[in-house]
Design a protein around this motif. Structure first.
Motif, PDB file in Angstrom:
ATOM      1  N   ILE A  83       8.790  -1.547  28.307  1.00  0.00           N
ATOM      2  CA  ILE A  83       7.355  -1.610  28.075  1.00  0.00           C
ATOM      3  C   ILE A  83       6.688  -2.477  29.133  1.00  0.00           C
ATOM      4  O   ILE A  83       5.632  -2.131  29.661  1.00  0.00           O
ATOM      5  CB  ILE A  83       7.051  -2.109  26.646  1.00  0.00           C
ATOM      6  N   ALA A  84       7.316  -3.588  29.485  1.00  0.00           N
ATOM      7  CA  ALA A  84       6.757  -4.472  30.510  1.00  0.00           C
ATOM      8  C   ALA A  84       6.661  -3.752  31.848  1.00  0.00           C
ATOM      9  O   ALA A  84       5.662  -3.881  32.561  1.00  0.00           O
ATOM     10  CB  ALA A  84       7.602  -5.731  30.635  1.00  0.00           C
ATOM     11  N   MET A  85       7.676  -2.966  32.196  1.00  0.00           N
ATOM     12  CA  MET A  85       7.634  -2.218  33.451  1.00  0.00           C
ATOM     13  C   MET A  85       6.523  -1.180  33.419  1.00  0.00           C
ATOM     14  O   MET A  85       5.799  -1.009  34.395  1.00  0.00           O
ATOM     15  CB  MET A  85       8.982  -1.548  33.727  1.00  0.00           C
ATOM     16  N   ALA A  86       6.394  -0.488  32.305  1.00  0.00           N
ATOM     17  CA  ALA A  86       5.339   0.528  32.176  1.00  0.00           C
ATOM     18  C   ALA A  86       3.965  -0.117  32.255  1.00  0.00           C
ATOM     19  O   ALA A  86       3.063   0.405  32.914  1.00  0.00           O
ATOM     20  CB  ALA A  86       5.504   1.294  30.869  1.00  0.00           C
ATOM     21  N   GLU A  87       3.796  -1.251  31.595  1.00  0.00           N
ATOM     22  CA  GLU A  87       2.505  -1.945  31.628  1.00  0.00           C
ATOM     23  C   GLU A  87       2.173  -2.418  33.038  1.00  0.00           C
ATOM     24  O   GLU A  87       1.020  -2.368  33.459  1.00  0.00           O
ATOM     25  CB  GLU A  87       2.503  -3.118  30.652  1.00  0.00           C
ATOM     26  N   LEU A 146       3.142  -1.007  35.863  1.00  0.00           N
ATOM     27  CA  LEU A 146       2.751   0.180  36.629  1.00  0.00           C
ATOM     28  C   LEU A 146       1.352   0.644  36.222  1.00  0.00           C
ATOM     29  O   LEU A 146       0.530   0.978  37.070  1.00  0.00           O
ATOM     30  CB  LEU A 146       3.757   1.312  36.434  1.00  0.00           C
ATOM     31  N   ASN A 147       1.066   0.629  34.919  1.00  0.00           N
ATOM     32  CA  ASN A 147      -0.267   1.016  34.457  1.00  0.00           C
ATOM     33  C   ASN A 147      -1.342   0.092  35.021  1.00  0.00           C
ATOM     34  O   ASN A 147      -2.412   0.539  35.407  1.00  0.00           O
ATOM     35  CB  ASN A 147      -0.340   1.018  32.928  1.00  0.00           C
ATOM     36  N   GLY A 148      -1.060  -1.196  35.060  1.00  0.00           N
ATOM     37  CA  GLY A 148      -2.021  -2.150  35.614  1.00  0.00           C
ATOM     38  C   GLY A 148      -2.280  -1.895  37.084  1.00  0.00           C
ATOM     39  O   GLY A 148      -3.427  -1.931  37.550  1.00  0.00           O
ATOM     40  N   THR A 149      -1.223  -1.614  37.824  1.00  0.00           N
ATOM     41  CA  THR A 149      -1.358  -1.309  39.250  1.00  0.00           C
ATOM     42  C   THR A 149      -2.164  -0.030  39.438  1.00  0.00           C
ATOM     43  O   THR A 149      -3.074   0.034  40.267  1.00  0.00           O
ATOM     44  CB  THR A 149       0.031  -1.152  39.894  1.00  0.00           C
TER      45      THR A 149
END
Length: 103
Positions: free
Chosen positions: A33-37, A39-42
Motif C-alpha cells: 500500500i505504501a508503494m502504491a500510495e 506512486l499515486n502521489g508522484t
C-alpha cells in the motif's frame, strides 16, 4: 461524512455493481500500500496537478496512458540502479532464466 468515507462507500458500491469483491488485507500489505500510495502521489503531482486544467475525460485518459508508459519505459529510477522499471524487470527475468538454465 468525510471525503474518505464517501470514496469508500462509492468504491464498495462500484465493486458490487460489477460483481467484484474488495481485497482483504493480509501480512505485509502495508508495504504494498505504501508503494502504491507513493506512486499515486508522484502521478498526481507530476501529471494531474502540473499539466491541468483538463478539457475532458478523454484528454486525461490519454495523458495517463502516456505518463504510465513514460514512467515504466523511460524514467530512470534511483532504487533500480538508474534504469527504467521495464528495463530492470526484463533484465531480472533474463537473469532468472539464465540461472534456471545453468542449474
Amino acid at each position: 461524512m468525510t471525503a474518505d468515507q464517501y470514496v469508500s462507500i462509492r468504491y464498495t458500491d462500484r465493486l458490487a455493481e460489477i460483481g467484484a469483491s474488495a481485497s482483504v488485507g493480509s501480512v505485509a500489505d502495508s508495504y504494498e500500500i505504501a508503494m502504491a500510495e507513493a506512486l499515486n502521489g508522484t502521478f498526481k503531482a507530476e501529471l494531474i496537478e502540473m499539466q491541468g486544467p483538463w478539457k475532458d475525460f478523454d484528454q486525461v485518459e490519454r495523458a495517463i496512458f502516456q505518463w504510465v508508459t513514460w514512467c515504466n519505459e523511460e524514467r530512470l529510477h534511483s532504487a533500480l540502479d538508474y534504469v527504467p522499471r521495464a528495463e530492470y524487470e526484463r533484465d531480472w527475468w533474463r537473469q532468472q532464466e539464465a540461472t534456471l538454465q545453468s542449474a
